[in-house]
Design a protein around this motif. Structure first.
Motif: not given
Length: 234
Positions: A118-124
Motif C-alpha cells: 500500500a505504501w509503495l503503490s504510488e512510489r518507487s
C-alpha cells in the motif's frame, strides 16, 4: 495485550500448531512459540485494541509468541488504513525495521500487501528490489507478496520483475510465494502471465510452476510440466 491473548489461548492446540508451522530443529519455524490462540480470536482482539500506540504494538511485535506477533501486525495494518501520510510512513518504516520478527509465511501474507504494498503503490519500487535480494528469506517473501496490492489494481509489472529476481531462489517458501503471485497476476491478465512463463517455465522450480499454472486447463498444465521435466534432485 499479551495477557488478553493468554486469556483466550488453548494449550491443547499448541502441538498441532508447532507441526503445521514447522518449528522443529532445522525447519523454517525452528523455535517459534505458540500459546494456542485461533486466528478469529486474534482478529477479535485486534478490534478490541484498535488505537493502541505504535510503541505498544512494536513491543508486541518483538514477542517470542507467534500469536502476539500476528496481533501486532494486524494492529499495524489497521492503524495504517486510518493514518495520515506521516503516520503511514512511520508504520511502513517500523515494519521494515522489524522484518526479522515477521518470520513466518502467515505473518508476511497477512501484512505485507496492506503495509508495504500500500505504501509503495504510488512510489518507487526500489525497496522491493532490495528486499528481493536480501539474505533473509522473510524479506524476500515480503517483496513478492507485497505486490498482491498492485495486482488487485491491475498493476502487474512489478510482480513479473520480482519473479525474475527470485526465479532461482533456493527456498521452497519463495517458490510457493512467487508461483502464487504469478497465478494471481494471471487471473488479471492471462496473456501477460503466459508470456512470462513462455521463456521461463523450463527454468523455474517445479513448485513455483505448479502454483503458477494451478488454474490452467489440464492439458495445458501437463504441457508445461512435461516441458519443465522431472523434479530436481537435491
Amino acid at each position: 495485550m499479551l495477557r488478553a491473548l493468554r486469556a483466550v489461548s488453548d494449550p491443547a492446540r499448541v502441538p498441532g500448531l508447532q507441526r503445521f508451522f514447522r518449528t522443529g530443529p532445522g525447519e523454517y519455524g525452528e523455535g517459534d512459540r505458540f500459546i494456542g490462540v485461533t486466528v478469529p480470536a486474534v482478529r477479535v482482539l485486534c478490534k478490541r485494541f484498535k488505537g493502541a500506540s505504535l510503541e505498544s504494538i512494536d513491543a508486541l511485535l518483538q514477542s517470542p509468541v507467534h500469536e502476539a506477533r500476528l496481533l501486532a501486525l494486524l494492529l499495524l495494518g489497521q492503524a495504517f488504513r486510518t493514518a495520515d501520510e506521516s503516520g503511514r510512513r512511520r508504520i511502513y518504516l517500523l515494519y521494515l525495521s522489524r522484518t526479522p520478527f515477521i518470520n513466518s509465511w502467515d505473518l508476511v501474507d497477512t501484512s505485507a500487501p496492506h503495509i508495504v504494498g500500500a505504501w509503495l503503490s504510488e512510489r518507487s519500487r526500489a525497496p522491493l528490489r532490495r528486499l528481493a535480494r536480501s539474505k533473509l528469506v522473510w524479506d524476500r517473501r515480503i517483496s513478492i507478496i507485497a505486490t498482491q496490492y498492485f495486482i488487485r489494481r491491475q498493476d502487474l509489472d512489478e510482480t513479473f520483475a520480482l519473479a525474475d529476481i527470485l526465479l532461482n531462489d533456493p527456498h521452497d517458501l519463495i517458490h510457493k510465494a512467487v508461483g502464487w503471485m504469478l497465478r494471481e497476476a494471471g487471473n488479471r491478465d492471462p496473456a501477460a502471465a503466459r508470456r512470462f512463463l513462455a521463456t521461463r517455465h523450463t527454468r523455474m522450480p517445479r513448485t513455483m510452476l505448479r502454483y503458477a499454472i494451478e488454474k490452467y486447463p489440464e492439458p495445458e498444465r501437463r504441457r508445461y510440466l512435461v516441458a519443465r521435466g522431472a523434479p530436481r534432485r537435491r
